[in-house]
Design an enzyme around this catalytic site. Structure first.
Site, PDB file in Angstrom:
ATOM      1  N   CYS A 136       0.839  -1.196   0.000  1.00  0.00           N
ATOM      2  CA  CYS A 136       0.000   0.000   0.000  1.00  0.00           C
ATOM      3  C   CYS A 136       0.876   1.250   0.000  1.00  0.00           C
ATOM      4  CB  CYS A 136      -0.925   0.030   1.213  1.00  0.00           C
ATOM      5  SG  CYS A 136      -1.965   1.502   1.282  1.00  0.00           S
ATOM      6  N   THR A 197      -1.489   0.033  -6.536  1.00  0.00           N
ATOM      7  CA  THR A 197      -1.418   1.322  -7.216  1.00  0.00           C
ATOM      8  C   THR A 197       0.015   1.838  -7.257  1.00  0.00           C
ATOM      9  OG1 THR A 197      -1.931   2.474  -5.151  1.00  0.00           O
ATOM     10  CG2 THR A 197      -3.775   1.960  -6.615  1.00  0.00           C
ATOM     11  N   GLY A 221      -5.919   2.221 -12.842  1.00  0.00           N
ATOM     12  CA  GLY A 221      -6.654   2.335 -14.102  1.00  0.00           C
ATOM     13  C   GLY A 221      -5.762   2.237 -15.321  1.00  0.00           C
TER      14      GLY A 221
END
Length: 295
Positions: A136, A197, A221
């Site tokens: 994270c 991410t 994304g």
């Protein structure tokens, strides 16, 4: 479920090699804005929970997510918000019965807490497997997934507490991905998730921070997709473990790129947050690949 493309993660069988990205697709807290309808999530091969910590975490101040670019990418800095281990055991134990698919519990990847988290969740919930979140970018302490020794220590601690499959979530920003993957494998991991991410500096058009915690954020994304492909390829070349490819999977083309890079399973997150129907489309594509043997 109509249509199957069965895959295996350790001793866990999934009817299709499609999972969600932890956190960005959720069913546990409708007030946070990440929830998808149960009937959408049930089309996955397994549901991965948001990351569980021993104590409750409020996470970062709002806003914690914002659009980025023009292709549906997101930046977020949630900060591992979750109700804590005791509340998770009380309130999430019925998820498997509710969704009808295996539940993979994502847990904080800390060497001093992994055994308690995994051990109690294995004994007191519907957990079918675990994902160790070592990557994270929005909490302090650095990326465990950047350090092969630290990674191995966390995996070993979790492995000692359960016989259920363990997935290790790696980072596109960690570096030394092959070494980290081999260390996780040697310590007892059953699969590798590539990845999380990408840490970025998220700014608004006027130069101010885009999110409530300041400039620090994680990018997900389509903009992450080329980076995720590189991580998948590097990790797949370094280990025999199954690899879950996660990052920018949103259509047939991106799905095929992930599989060609070396992933045996794929994950979907931001795309499903933008378009719920993408889960059904990706499932159908994986089933078609399985039935025809062609990509």
């Amino acid at each position: 479920m109509v249509g199957s493309a069965q895959v295996h993660l350790g001793g866990l069988s999934l009817d299709v090699g499609l999972v969600n990205g932890s956190g960005v697709v959720d069913v546990t807290n409708p007030t946070e804005g990440w929830n998808l309808p149960d009937e959408v999530v049930a089309k996955l091969g397994a549901f991965v929970t948001k990351t569980v910590t021993t104590e409750p975490r409020r996470g970062h101040p709002a806003p914690v997510v914002a659009p980025w670019g023009s292709d549906g990418s997101l930046v977020n800095a949630v900060g591992l918000a979750n109700p804590g281990l005791d509340a998770v055991i009380e309130h999430w134990s019925g998820l498997q019965q509710r969704l009808g698919i295996p539940i993979i519990f994502s847990v904080e990847g800390h060497v001093d807490r992994a055994a308690e988290l995994v051990g109690r969740l294995a004994a007191e919930t519907c957990a079918a497997a675990f994902e160790l979140n070592l990557s994270c970018p929005n909490v302090g302490g650095g990326l465990i997934a950047a350090d092969p020794v630290a990674t191995g220590a966390v995996v070993a601690a979790a492995r000692a507490a359960t016989q259920l499959p363990i997935i290790v979530k790696l980072s596109p920003a960690g570096g030394r991905s092959g070494e980290v993957a081999r260390s996780a494998e040697a310590a007892g991991a059953d699969a590798l998730c590539c990845g999380n991410t990408m840490p970025v500096h998220a700014f608004a058009p006027d130069g101010r921070p885009l999110l409530g915690n300041g400039f620090g954020a994680g990018l997900s994304g389509a903009d992450l997709h080329p980076v995720a492909l590189r991580l998948v390829a590097d990790v797949a070349a370094a280990t025999e473990l199954p690899v879950i490819g996660l990052g920018g999977v949103r259509d047939d083309a991106s799905l095929h790129r992930m599989l060609d890079a070396g992933a045996q399973l794929v994950g979907v997150g931001t795309a499903a947050w933008n378009d719920h129907d993408v889960v059904a489309r990706l499932r159908a594509a994986l089933v078609a690949i399985h039935e025809t043997g062609r990509r």
